[in-house]
Design a protein around this motif. Sequence first.
Motif, short mmCIF file in Angstrom:
data_model
loop_
_atom_site.label_atom_id
_atom_site.label_comp_id
_atom_site.label_asym_id
_atom_site.label_seq_id
_atom_site.Cartn_x
_atom_site.Cartn_y
_atom_site.Cartn_z
N GLY A 1 0.90 -1.14 0.03
CA GLY A 1 0.19 0.12 -0.12
C GLY A 1 0.90 1.10 0.08
N VAL A 2 0.28 2.27 0.22
CA VAL A 2 0.93 3.52 0.24
C VAL A 2 0.66 4.21 1.78
N SER A 3 1.57 5.24 2.14
CA SER A 3 1.31 6.12 3.37
C SER A 3 1.15 7.50 2.98
N ARG A 4 -0.03 7.94 4.03
CA ARG A 4 -0.36 9.32 3.75
C ARG A 4 1.06 10.38 4.07
N GLU A 5 1.08 11.21 3.10
CA GLU A 5 2.13 12.26 3.28
C GLU A 5 1.84 13.51 2.81
N ILE A 6 2.31 14.73 3.33
CA ILE A 6 2.19 16.04 2.69
C ILE A 6 3.37 16.19 1.70
N ALA A 7 3.04 16.32 0.47
CA ALA A 7 4.13 16.47 -0.73
C ALA A 7 4.25 17.89 -0.83
N VAL A 8 5.46 18.14 -1.02
CA VAL A 8 5.79 19.77 -1.18
C VAL A 8 7.01 19.49 -2.48
N THR A 9 6.18 19.93 -3.55
CA THR A 9 6.97 19.78 -4.90
C THR A 9 7.62 21.31 -5.17
N LEU A 10 8.76 21.35 -5.24
CA LEU A 10 9.37 22.74 -5.75
C LEU A 10 9.26 23.05 -7.17
N ASP A 11 9.17 24.10 -7.43
CA ASP A 11 9.40 24.67 -8.81
C ASP A 11 10.63 25.44 -8.97
N PRO A 12 11.59 24.74 -9.67
CA PRO A 12 12.99 25.43 -9.66
C PRO A 12 12.71 26.64 -10.70
N ALA B 1 16.48 25.74 -1.63
CA ALA B 1 15.81 24.52 -1.09
C ALA B 1 16.08 24.60 0.26
N SER B 2 17.21 25.02 0.61
CA SER B 2 17.18 25.13 2.19
C SER B 2 16.52 26.01 3.09
N GLN B 3 16.35 26.97 2.21
CA GLN B 3 15.47 28.16 2.86
C GLN B 3 14.02 27.66 3.01
N VAL B 4 13.61 26.99 2.10
CA VAL B 4 12.11 26.47 2.27
C VAL B 4 12.22 25.32 3.15
N ASN B 5 13.11 24.55 3.16
CA ASN B 5 13.33 23.55 4.16
C ASN B 5 13.19 24.12 5.68
N ALA B 6 14.10 25.28 5.69
CA ALA B 6 14.18 25.96 7.32
C ALA B 6 12.86 26.35 7.62
N ALA B 7 12.10 26.96 6.61
CA ALA B 7 10.74 27.73 7.02
C ALA B 7 9.83 26.36 7.42
N LEU B 8 9.80 25.22 6.80
CA LEU B 8 8.73 24.27 6.99
C LEU B 8 9.22 23.59 8.33
N ARG B 9 10.45 23.49 8.66
CA ARG B 9 10.95 22.84 10.10
C ARG B 9 10.38 23.77 11.35
N GLN B 10 10.49 25.19 10.99
CA GLN B 10 9.98 26.08 12.02
C GLN B 10 8.51 26.01 12.17
N VAL B 11 7.66 25.55 11.25
CA VAL B 11 6.25 25.59 11.30
C VAL B 11 6.05 24.31 12.16
N ASN B 12 6.50 23.01 11.60
CA ASN B 12 6.23 21.99 12.35
C ASN B 12 7.13 21.57 13.54
N ILE B 13 6.72 22.26 14.58
CA ILE B 13 7.20 22.03 15.63
C ILE B 13 6.63 21.86 16.91
N ASN B 14 6.92 20.95 17.85
CA ASN B 14 6.26 20.72 19.17
C ASN B 14 7.12 20.25 20.03
N ALA B 15 7.30 21.51 20.91
CA ALA B 15 8.57 21.24 22.09
C ALA B 15 8.12 22.09 23.29
N ALA B 16 9.13 21.89 24.08
CA ALA B 16 8.78 22.52 25.43
C ALA B 16 9.42 23.85 25.50
#
Length: 496
Positions: A182-193, A203-218
């Motif tokens: 089967g397949v697993s559910r995922e959020i696909a982010v396809t970059l447009d060069p 791409a590193s700037q996009v990656n850093a921005a997404l990492r800052q959004v998806n956070i759950n920490a103390a």
Amino acid sequence: MNFQNISAWCIRNPVVPIVIFLGLTLAGLVSFMQMKVQDNPDIEFPVVIVQISQPGAAPTEIENQITQRVESAVRSIAGVDTLTSTASEGSSQTQVQFKIGQDINAAVNEVKNQVDQIRSDLPEGILEPQVFKVETSSNPIAYFAVAADDMTIEQLSWYIDDTIAKRLLTVPGMAEVSRSGGVSREIAVTLDPAKMNALGVTASQVNAALRQVNINAAGGKTEVAGSRQSVRVLGNAQSAYDLSQTQITLGGNRRIRVADVADVRDSYSELTSYAKFNGKQVVTFSMSRARGESDVSVYEGALEEMAKLEKEQGGKIHFELLFTSVGYTKDQYRSSMNAMVEGAVLAVIVVFFFLRDWRATIVSAIAIPLSPIPTFWVLDLMGFTLNQMSLLALGLVAGVLVDDAIVEIENIVRHMRMGKSAYQASIDAADEIGLAVVATTFSIVAVFFPVALMPGVSGQFFKNFGFTVVAAVLLSLAVARMITPMVAAYFLKAHG
């Protein structure tokens, strides 16, 4: 009073042994009804596995940056015998085998400590390292295929993960439900060069921005209304659209959204495996029981839950059994019980053939149920289950359990033929033969008790076998010394 002349005391005080063995028999029956049925006893191998994943990394990178460092860290642990590692795309697995006799729980803790110490030296993109020990209970007991009439493969995969797995995990004793294919559910982010180049985004700037959004920490602690409370930083996006609206800060105080340079979709991973059953595409899953639980009860509970799921879906979901080891476990349990019953019946027939006295045969036959039934209580106290080793032991000693009683009753009959009453013959014969019966039983114990104490992995298998034989034989000795002479004294009749 010692164990040799305890028979005379029991003959003069019959209430005490009767009450004792009635209690032992009742306890054995209760324990037997609640004991777990398994194929193999739960054992722990002296093997610890370290699993570290880094999605997208090449095998050479995995080997150089993860596997070699893990091996160097765990090699210094005392008691390590061999190291075996496998580096594949996105995954590193190191198998640490310790010497026989090593405490596996302490070994797991030491391996965890060593991996934690090198955590900062490992690449940033790795997932949380997993350290676990190898257990026989982790092996799947059944594999099923799932087919749906009105679902796509993506919908079926999500239904298994979101509904079937959660429902099956509510079955008592179920430890894990693992989907295959089967397949697993995922959020696909396809970059447009082209858009990235036009707006000057990397791409590193996009990656850093997404990492800052998806956070759950103390987030530390704060004082609210006079009381100190913990603070958590939650930044998870609620949907794929919310994630696409994430702001990316560029030079010159410019801001753009992720949607300006990428296509964000709530989709599924790439289909890498394909399964068909009877010409239809299916998704498979396996189930594993928890340690100490019954193969049979967990499997039957899972079947009941799957029947409810099929009924709830109006027959549109179909479960097909691919493989299960529970059928063999049931057959093994059934054949062992039948063998014990057949052995007991044959033992009674043989005793009657030689003694030619139905009263003496009944007295000796009483020892057959009074020995193995209390044995179940002893096994339950020791934490054993009804597995192939303990059932083999009970089948092996089915005929041995009546040996001591046969010796006792035969000597009592011999004294009765001298003209003694049944009461006096029971006292004299039991005292006369007591030492020989005790010596015979303890010679069997001397053979099987060391088997129960064997070291290593094989010793963990034969622990169930050895202690079952020892417990059953010792209980048969107690029956022969306490019950058999007492029953013979009041039940047999002298023939002159």
